[in-house]
Design a protein around this motif. Structure first.
Motif, short mmCIF file in Angstrom:
data_model
loop_
_atom_site.label_atom_id
_atom_site.label_comp_id
_atom_site.label_asym_id
_atom_site.label_seq_id
_atom_site.Cartn_x
_atom_site.Cartn_y
_atom_site.Cartn_z
N ILE A 69 61.04 26.49 69.67
CA ILE A 69 62.49 26.75 68.90
C ILE A 69 63.46 27.26 69.71
O ILE A 69 64.65 26.95 69.70
N TYR A 70 63.19 28.60 70.77
CA TYR A 70 64.45 28.84 71.42
C TYR A 70 65.23 27.69 72.41
O TYR A 70 66.14 27.88 72.68
N GLY A 71 64.18 26.67 72.91
CA GLY A 71 64.79 25.77 73.78
C GLY A 71 65.68 24.83 72.75
O GLY A 71 66.79 24.44 73.46
N THR A 72 65.31 24.57 71.56
CA THR A 72 66.14 23.77 70.83
C THR A 72 67.27 24.62 70.42
O THR A 72 68.29 24.03 70.50
N LEU A 73 67.19 26.09 70.06
CA LEU A 73 68.39 26.65 69.82
C LEU A 73 69.24 26.55 71.11
O LEU A 73 70.43 26.48 70.72
N SER A 74 68.67 26.72 72.15
CA SER A 74 69.69 26.73 73.50
C SER A 74 70.47 25.54 73.48
O SER A 74 71.61 25.65 73.92
N ALA A 75 69.92 24.27 73.32
CA ALA A 75 70.72 23.16 73.45
C ALA A 75 71.84 23.12 72.17
O ALA A 75 72.89 22.83 72.41
N MET A 76 71.61 23.70 71.08
CA MET A 76 72.70 23.70 69.86
C MET A 76 73.73 24.79 70.46
O MET A 76 74.96 24.59 70.37
N ILE A 77 73.38 25.98 71.18
CA ILE A 77 74.32 26.91 71.48
C ILE A 77 75.05 26.36 72.58
O ILE A 77 76.21 26.22 72.84
N ILE A 78 74.25 25.78 73.82
CA ILE A 78 75.07 25.31 74.93
C ILE A 78 76.09 24.21 74.79
O ILE A 78 77.05 24.30 75.17
N ALA A 79 75.64 23.09 74.06
CA ALA A 79 76.35 22.06 73.60
C ALA A 79 77.71 22.55 72.83
O ALA A 79 78.76 22.12 73.32
N ASP A 80 77.59 23.60 71.98
CA ASP A 80 78.90 24.03 71.42
C ASP A 80 79.73 24.71 72.58
O ASP A 80 80.92 24.62 72.52
N LYS A 81 79.04 25.43 73.56
CA LYS A 81 79.77 26.24 74.36
C LYS A 81 80.60 24.96 75.30
O LYS A 81 81.63 25.07 75.94
N ILE A 82 79.90 23.95 75.83
CA ILE A 82 80.41 22.97 76.45
C ILE A 82 81.73 22.38 75.97
O ILE A 82 82.64 21.86 76.36
N GLU A 83 81.33 22.11 74.45
CA GLU A 83 82.55 21.55 73.91
C GLU A 83 83.54 22.70 73.34
O GLU A 83 84.52 22.12 72.52
N ASP A 84 83.22 23.71 73.75
CA ASP A 84 84.46 24.84 73.63
C ASP A 84 84.57 25.16 71.99
O ASP A 84 85.61 25.23 71.67
N LYS A 85 83.19 25.13 71.55
CA LYS A 85 83.18 25.46 69.87
C LYS A 85 82.43 26.71 69.85
O LYS A 85 81.59 27.04 70.58
N PHE A 86 83.06 27.52 68.80
CA PHE A 86 82.08 28.66 68.67
C PHE A 86 80.76 28.56 68.09
O PHE A 86 80.58 27.54 67.16
N ASN A 87 79.85 29.35 68.52
CA ASN A 87 78.54 29.32 68.02
C ASN A 87 78.20 30.63 67.40
O ASN A 87 78.22 31.83 68.00
N ARG A 88 77.71 30.49 66.07
CA ARG A 88 77.51 31.98 65.52
C ARG A 88 76.49 32.87 66.19
O ARG A 88 76.41 33.94 65.90
N GLY A 132 65.93 19.40 84.54
CA GLY A 132 64.80 19.84 83.56
C GLY A 132 64.44 18.94 82.64
O GLY A 132 65.70 18.93 81.70
N GLY A 133 63.35 18.20 82.21
CA GLY A 133 63.18 17.35 81.00
C GLY A 133 62.19 17.96 80.21
O GLY A 133 61.19 17.06 79.76
N GLY A 134 62.17 19.18 79.71
CA GLY A 134 61.14 19.66 78.56
C GLY A 134 62.21 19.63 77.18
O GLY A 134 63.02 18.95 77.30
N ILE A 135 61.63 20.27 76.28
CA ILE A 135 62.18 20.34 75.14
C ILE A 135 63.63 20.78 75.27
O ILE A 135 64.46 20.37 74.48
N THR A 136 63.99 21.83 76.04
CA THR A 136 65.41 22.19 76.30
C THR A 136 66.12 21.29 76.85
O THR A 136 67.42 20.97 76.10
N GLY A 137 65.72 20.63 77.94
CA GLY A 137 66.67 19.67 78.52
C GLY A 137 66.96 18.42 77.67
O GLY A 137 68.00 17.93 77.68
N ILE A 138 65.72 17.95 77.26
CA ILE A 138 65.95 16.59 76.22
C ILE A 138 66.87 16.84 75.13
O ILE A 138 67.62 16.27 74.82
N THR A 139 66.68 18.15 74.48
CA THR A 139 67.37 18.25 73.28
C THR A 139 68.80 18.81 73.69
O THR A 139 69.69 18.19 72.85
N THR A 140 68.90 19.11 74.64
CA THR A 140 70.70 19.42 75.33
C THR A 140 71.09 17.85 75.28
O THR A 140 72.27 17.78 75.10
#
Ligand code: FAD
Length: 500
Positions: free
Chosen positions: A356-375, A32-40
């Motif tokens: 906003i939530y699509g952008t936030l998803s990118a931030m949370i999912i990238a942290d999880k993939i990197e094995d980093k805690f996201n608040r 998927g190449g919407g705001i969620t996919g591209i921001t991720t």
């Protein structure tokens, strides 16, 4: 009047990325190449991951390119509805998380110099006679969220009203296209016209199957707005809704500036202006209904046109469009691992707050993939189960879905003689005990497809505005040739041949 979103008229060259034609291996495959996919993709490539984005159609032209382009820290259903289910701490965390995503968008606009008309604007909430805003004021006061009462020269008639400062607006399609263009091509490949048909998770990798190739990835992100396939734990908690947008040119040169959410008799209308290339437009968005359950979709656009004409001197309606959203039963989106320890991540249930939530998803999912805690990971955890918080909406949405299944069983068919179907019209007909959707093209030829949704075999309904077959159960939509437009279905409606 053009039947397309206003945003699409400012974007050129929609199909500019190649189709995937051979097998590849990457760290992360993003579907998927919407705001969620591209921001991720942007967030992960910056951290050194090798990424592929697989987009069935064109980057940005899904729901993102059909939205209103407003960015705000509260939510569409208002803080008072959140407060009816959660304590102040959760309400404040939702606001904090959304604020951080809005700041990420602003940062991206500046960093990559994206020409998308981003500007900070106030969000005005006002109502005619009810008490929605009073409830909102109560919650805002409890959590110390700053707001201001409306000034006397507020342009719309109202009984109560407030505004929140420092929200924002942009052109969502130009933003996503600009962000995609800024990605490091060594690390990220984008493929358009590349539809994913299935995903297979194995012990050490995930295989993503497209029509022509297989992508092997360590992780997969489902950024398809709603998860594809039989992900029932999600589909039974998401209510698919459709709403509409119109863009108009006014006789006057004065267009209201800001984000306006007006509640008229409890019905919300969202209004904003947009100007680019010396042209100004007024946009109204609203008139929602459950997907596949409107008797006459055209009436929903007429409602918006009447709304504007009653309040402005409208010169011309220039664009009309529709868009879909998925409302989560417990009011919070699902962001994170599909199930515990899975290599697959999902991001869905954004309601109409997903830029906003699509952008936030990118931030949370990238942290999880990197094995980093996201608040914020626990707040939106996808694999959560909130039986009490979801109960009322869950029961309502599923009674509605069950109703649609039952309707299908007792469906008599709006069987027409084929000759009664005029060019541009369609009907469901029964032949040899099978239901078929029949559409007559302008040249008189028929297009015939099975009327059973390929997701869960619900009967599709004709959408007379957007000329599509829409499924009333979980929101899959198909064009007149049966191709999937959006929703959970992976596969097209099979083509049928009928005797005339
Ligand atoms: C009328 C309307 C107005 C809205 N206004 C606002 C607003 O003002 N502010 C706000 O924050 N939110 C708003 N929203 C919500 C917001 O637009 C969405 O939540 C957001 O755009 C979702 O982004 P996404 O990237 O997750 O999904 P999309 O933008 O829909 O992207 C998903 C992509 O996945 C692709 N895809 C699907 N299936 C496959 C497959 N099998 N293989 C490959 N690719 C596939 C699609 O083609 C699509 O491009 C609005 C929504 C609507 C309907």
């Amino acid at each position: 009047m053009l039947k397309k979103s206003l945003w699409s008229s400012f974007a050129t060259n929609p199909l500019k990325y190649p189709k995937l034609e051979g097998d590849i291996a990457v760290d992360v495959a993003i579907i998927g190449g919407g705001i969620t996919g591209i921001t991720t993709a942007q967030t992960l490539t910056e951290r050194g991951f090798k990424v592929a984005v697989l987009e069935a159609r064109s980057v940005g032209y899904g729901t993102t390119g059909h939205s209103t382009g407003n960015l705000y820290i509260i939510i569409d259903e208002l803080l008072s509805s959140l407060k009816s289910k959660y304590d102040n701490d959760v309400v404040m965390r939702v606001i904090e998380s959304r604020k951080s995503a809005l700041e990420k968008i602003e940062e991206n606009v500046e960093k990559f110099n994206i020409d998308c008309d981003f500007s900070r604007q106030p969000l005005y909430l006002y109502e005619d006679v009810n008490n929605i805003i009073l409830e909102e004021i109560k919650v805002a006061e409890e959590i110390n969220l700053a707001f201001t009462e409306l000034a006397e020269d507020f342009p719309f008639e109202q009984d109560n009203g407030i505004h929140f400062d420092h929200q924002a607006q942009f052109n969502p399609l130009l933003y996503v296209l600009g962000l995609a263009a800024s990605l490091d091509k060594e690390k990220c490949s984008i493929y358009e016209n590349t539809t994913v048909r299935s995903v297979e998770e194995q012990a050490d990798r995930v295989l993503v199957n497209t029509d022509d190739a297989i992508v092997a990835a360590k992780y997969v992100v489902h950024a398809t707005h709603t998860p594809k396939g039989l992900e029932l734990q999600y589909h039974t908690t998401l209510g698919p809704y459709r709403e509409y947008g119109v863009a108009a040119k006014l006789e006057s040169t004065s267009y209201p500036q800001g984000i306006f959410w007006g509640y008229y008799n409890n019905q919300k209308y969202s209004i904003r202006s947009y100007s680019r290339d010396g042209e100004k437009y007024l946009i109204a968005v609203g008139s929602p209904h459950k997907v596949g359950q409107a008797e006459n979709n055209r009436k929903h656009v007429e409602d918006l046109v009447n709304f504007l004409q009653d309040r402005f001197i409208v010169g011309q309606i220039t664009y009309t469009w529709g868009g879909q959203n998925y409302k989560p039963a417990d009011l919070l989106p699902y962001i994170g691992r599909k199930i515990k320890n899975s290599r697959e991540f999902i991001a869905t249930g954004f309601s109409t707050d997903g830029l906003i939530y699509g952008t936030l998803s990118a931030m949370i999912i990238a942290d999880k993939i990197e094995d980093k805690f996201n608040r914020f990971e626990d707040l939106y955890e996808a694999a959560r189960h909130q039986p009490v918080k979801s109960a009322k909406k869950f029961v309502k949405e599923n009674a509605n879905v069950a109703g649609e299944f039952l309707k299908d069983l007792s469906f008599k068919g709006d069987d027409k003689d084929l000759l009664e179907i005029m060019p541009g019209e369609a009907a469901i007909i029964t032949r040899n005990g099978e239901k078929a959707g029949v559409y007559r093209q302008q040249n008189g030829e028929l297009k015939v497809v099975s009327a059973l949704c390929t997701h869960m075999a619900c009967m599709v309904h004709w959408n007379n505005l957007e000329e599509s077959w829409d499924c009333p159960c979980h929101g899959s939509r198909f064009d007149t040739s049966g191709e999937v437009i959006e929703g959970p279905a992976y596969h097209p409606l099979p083509k049928k041949i009928i005797e005339k």
